[in-house]
Write a protein that holds these residues in place. Structure first.
Motif, PDB file in Angstrom:
ATOM      1  N   VAL A 165      -4.901   0.178   6.617  1.00 28.97           N
ATOM      2  CA  VAL A 165      -4.893  -1.093   5.897  1.00 28.97           C
ATOM      3  C   VAL A 165      -5.590  -2.086   6.819  1.00 28.97           C
ATOM      4  N   CYS A 207      -7.513  -0.672   1.729  1.00 32.74           N
ATOM      5  CA  CYS A 207      -6.526   0.374   1.968  1.00 32.74           C
ATOM      6  C   CYS A 207      -7.157   1.740   1.739  1.00 32.74           C
ATOM      7  N   ALA A 238       0.836  -1.206   0.000  1.00 29.20           N
ATOM      8  CA  ALA A 238       0.000   0.000   0.000  1.00 29.20           C
ATOM      9  C   ALA A 238       0.873   1.259   0.000  1.00 29.20           C
TER      10      ALA A 238
END
Length: 95
Positions: free
Chosen positions: A35, A50, A23
């Motif tokens: 996340v 995310c 991410a």
């Protein structure tokens, strides 16, 4: 172990750490706000939601080890073809 199942050796914290690292790569120049693991789909894959500081959302999917690379390539091809045809609800693969 059946297709789509995770081994009992899988470390959920390690998987989340990997999702956070991926991410962070996607976020640039924004920051990763969150996340979070979500319920897996029918494939048995681990899925993470995310959220980025610029308001974008993404879902990261970690396929089970049993999924053959050729199958994953075919699935990604179908997703990309669907999006090119204008179907915006299809996921957009990044790998």
């Amino acid at each position: 172990m059946q297709r789509g199942e995770w081994s009992t050796d899988e470390d959920p914290d390690r998987s989340r750490d990997v999702a956070i690292a991926v991410a962070a790569e996607l976020a640039s120049p924004a920051q990763v706000d969150a996340v979070d693991p979500v319920r897996p789909g029918m494939s048995g894959a681990q899925v993470f939601r995310c959220r980025f500081s610029d308001g974008r959302l993404a879902a990261l999917k970690r396929w089970p080890d049993q999924v053959e690379p050729a199958r994953l390539s075919r699935l990604h091809h179908v997703m990309r073809t669907s999006r090119r045809a204008g179907y915006r609800l299809a996921p957009q693969p990044i790998a």
